[in-house]
Design an enzyme around this catalytic site. Structure first.
Site: not given
Ligand code: DMJ
Length: 703
Positions: A332, A336, A465, A601
């Protein structure tokens, strides 16, 4: 004999069926004759006075009753062109919206009152449609100087406009009905402005700021984004045809407004903290790194929000310190914080952001000190120690394989190979690992052994994912030279086609389900909606055309995950109906899956699909999503909140959290979707990390 002349008496006849009328007329006449001359004169005088007053008051009555402007109603419905003005229509003198009572009659309107501590009883439209919700036409906003943008309503405009007899234009001879409607109108206006949830004020429609002038927009827009104005804004007083009004929708500006509103909440109640809790007007701390602010830096830059950007930069310069005794999640904080700082550095060329990026990047490196070189999930950036979660020695596959774009870029910028060596080693290990199923990976990997654990479940949703996303994106980042990345990506797509792809009934929506110990589960996370965009990006970069076909099919499915919900917002998880068993619906949502976290998404994929096809339907779908966010998640005092129940437009249930990715990703992708400038962050020059932070495609291959 008294010759009776009809002129000589005042007839009080009330109806033809009056009995004994002759006797009564005679008796009246007798009584009249018995009156004195003075009494008769007085009666004449009073009657004359009443007549005069009646005549005088007629015009003012006519003016004062709020006869609704049908043209305004049409503009609001935004769909139909009136061929001729129906009776009662007056030209729009004041563009302010006037809600016409009756539009939301029947099940759509409930009592407006919100008692303290009680949830509102307002029902805006029927719940639980038995079949797919009819595809909603794009909402058209009206002219630029309106104080309140038009309210989006679902369902065919014909229904909204004239759904029962009482909705037809009122005539002057219906004062009672008019009075009732005036009251209803007032109530309804209040109701549409504010829905109160346990004391929190949530705006029920979108922003209230007037759209700025064309000049202001240019001033406010960044150099990059200044070309997005959809249409000129006419001056007040200039007549605008309904067709012209429909064209004047400045969608990029609507995103800027949404961002400003979100920022208002963050600035007021959570400044310098990780996340805004907009309903309770406070903040949540996760890592204590100003997560929302850092995640939003490049969005502000791209949207041209100079003032906000400059304030945030000031905070980064003075207050952002990574020298803290705090555990952060490697993944994270990489996507971010490190990603946000790197992309802001590239957009601004401001060294401050590179220095901060190097600082956090180097503090995250202890995570890779594991027996297997598969990193731990958590790092204490102050102490320089790292560890797995308390309950396991596993890391999540997506987390260890979706930090590569950022660390590789850090090495390229600094010339220090330690970052890319660490993440490339993870990629190499996973590439060679046993336990995949036709390129599909399990969800966990053990940091001691370096092997997959908890095998047997294969999904493109949570925990795997972005593994798939980063295979393609690293290949693009490195100039399409690293063959093993492409190999793994293409192999995984074969796995998806063989094991996870199905069509639902009755509408044959293509979806990506899950495989659990060889059993197919028709469950798809909203997270999987990154896939249409990634497939389209691959096709753009030369991969087979059928990737684009699949991208378009999956995009339709993700769109349906929104439009089939009563709030117009997708649930976190959808279950698809497998034919032949069908109850008329393609999508089911289980109670625990009904929340929406303001995730990006779907709008992310819409952005890619629009960039590559130029089909305006993708912009329209994104526009509807923005309207739904504004309607159901916007908090009046600033910010947007995630919600508990996308199937309940009356009480969606605020969760009181604005995730940082709403500003970092969702609003950024919406803005880019609405921009028609393909040079704005060209996809031939930039690759977006999984948190929507654009990083450059390298001019020369990696060494
Ligand atoms: C975000 O932090 C990123 O896109 C991550 O890959 C998946 N989760 C969240 C958004 O849904």
């Amino acid at each position: 004999m008294y010759p009776s002349s009809r002129k000589d008496f005042i007839s009080l006849t009330l109806s033809d069926s009056y009995n004994n009328g002759k006797h009564r007329r005679q008796s009246c006449w007798r009584k009249w004759k018995q009156l004195s001359r003075l009494q008769r004169s007085l009666i004449f005088f009073l009657l004359a006075l009443m007549l005069i007053l009646g005549l005088l008051s007629y015009p003012s009555l006519n003016q004062d009753w709020p006869v609704p402007s049908d043209r305004e109603e049409w503009l609001e419905a935004g769909e139909r062109e009136p061929e001729a003005e129906p009776p009662g229509v007056r030209p729009v003198a004041d563009p302010a919206i006037r809600k016409v009572p009756g539009f939301n009659k029947g099940p759509e309107v409930g009592p407006p009152a919100v008692l303290p501590g009680l949830l509102p009883q307002v029902v805006e439209r029927p719940q639980g449609p038995q079949g797919p919700v009819p595809k909603k036409a794009p909402v058209k906003l009206s002219i630029g100087w309106q104080k309140r943008p038009l309210v989006s309503r679902r369902g065919p405009p014909g229904f909204q406009r004239w759904n029962n007899a009482s909705d037809w234009p009122l005539r002057r001879d219906q004062p009672e009905q008019l009075a009732d409607r005036a009251d209803e109108e007032e109530e309804q206006e209040k109701e549409e402005k504010i829905v109160s949830w346990r004391g929190a004020m949530i705006e029920a429609d979108q922003g209230t700021e007037p759209l700025p002038s064309a000049g202001e927009r240019q001033e406010g827009g960044a150099a990059l984004a200044g070309r997005d104005v959809a249409a000129a804004v006419p001056a007040p007083g200039i007549a605008v045809s309904p067709a012209a009004v429909q064209e004047v929708v400045d969608r990029p500006e609507a995103v800027r407004q949404a961002f400003r509103h979100a920022w208002l909440g963050y600035k007021s109640y959570a400044w310098g903290h990780d996340e805004l809790k907009p309903v309770s007007k406070t903040f949540a701390e996760w890592f204590g790194l100003g997560l929302t602010l850092v995640d939003a830096l490049d969005t502000m830059w791209i949207l041209g929000l100079k003032e906000e950007f400059s304030e945030a930069r000031g905070w980064v310069e003075k207050d952002l310190s990574f020298s803290r005794n705090v555990d952060v999640n490697l993944f994270e904080s990489t996507i971010r914080v490190l990603g946000g700082l790197l992309s802001t550095y590239h957009l601004t060329s401001d060294q401050l952001f590179l220095e901060k990026a190097i600082d956090i990047g180097s503090r995250l490196m202890p995570a890779f000190n594991t027996p297997s070189k598969i990193p731990y999930s958590d790092v204490n950036i102050g102490k320089g120690t790292a560890h797995p979660p308390r309950w396991t020695t596993d890391s999540t596959v997506a987390e260890v394989t979706s930090i590569q774009l950022e660390f590789r870029e850090l090495s390229r910028l600094t010339g220090d190979p330690q970052y890319q060596n660490a993440v490339n080693e993870v990629t190499r290990l996973v590439h060679n690992l046993a336990g995949k199923k036709d390129g599909l990976v399990p969800m966990f990997i053990n940091t001691n052994t370096g092997h997959f654990s908890h095998k047997g479940v294969f999904t493109l949703g949570a925990r795997t994912d972005s593994y798939y996303e980063y295979l393609l994106k690293q290949w693009i980042q490195g100039g399409k030279t690293e063959d093993s990345l492409l190999e793994d990506y293409l192999h995984a797509l074969e796995g998806v086609r063989s094991h996870l792809l199905r069509q639902s009934g009755p509408s044959q929506l293509t979806f990506v389900g899950e495989l659990s110990h060889n059993r197919f589960n028709p469950k798809m996370d909203h997270l999987v909606c990154f896939l249409p965009g990634t497939l389209a990006l691959g096709a753009h970069h030369g991969l087979p055309g059928d990737h684009m076909d699949l991208a378009q099919q999956l995009m339709e499915t993700c769109h349906q995950m929104y439009v089939q919900m009563e709030t117009g917002l997708s649930p976190e998880i959808a279950h698809f109906n497998l034919p032949p068993a069908t109850d008329g619906r393609d999508i089911h949502v289980k109670t625990p899956d009904r929340h929406n976290l303001l995730r990006p998404e779907t709008v992310e994929s819409l952005f890619y699909l629009y960039r590559f096809t130029k089909d305006p339907k993708y912009q329209d779908w994104g526009w509807d999503i923005l309207q739904s966010f504004n309607k159901h998640t916007k908090v009046a005092t600033g910010g947007y909140t995630s919600i508990n129940n996308v199937r309940d437009p009356v009480n969606p249930g605020p969760r009181d959290k604005m995730e940082s990715f709403f500003l970092g990703e969702t609003l950024k992708y919406l803005y880019l979707l609405f921009s028609n400038d393909t040079e704005l962050l060209s996809l031939d020059k930039f690759v977006f990390n999984t948190e929507a932070h654009p990083l450059p495609i390298w001019p020369s291959p990696p060494k």
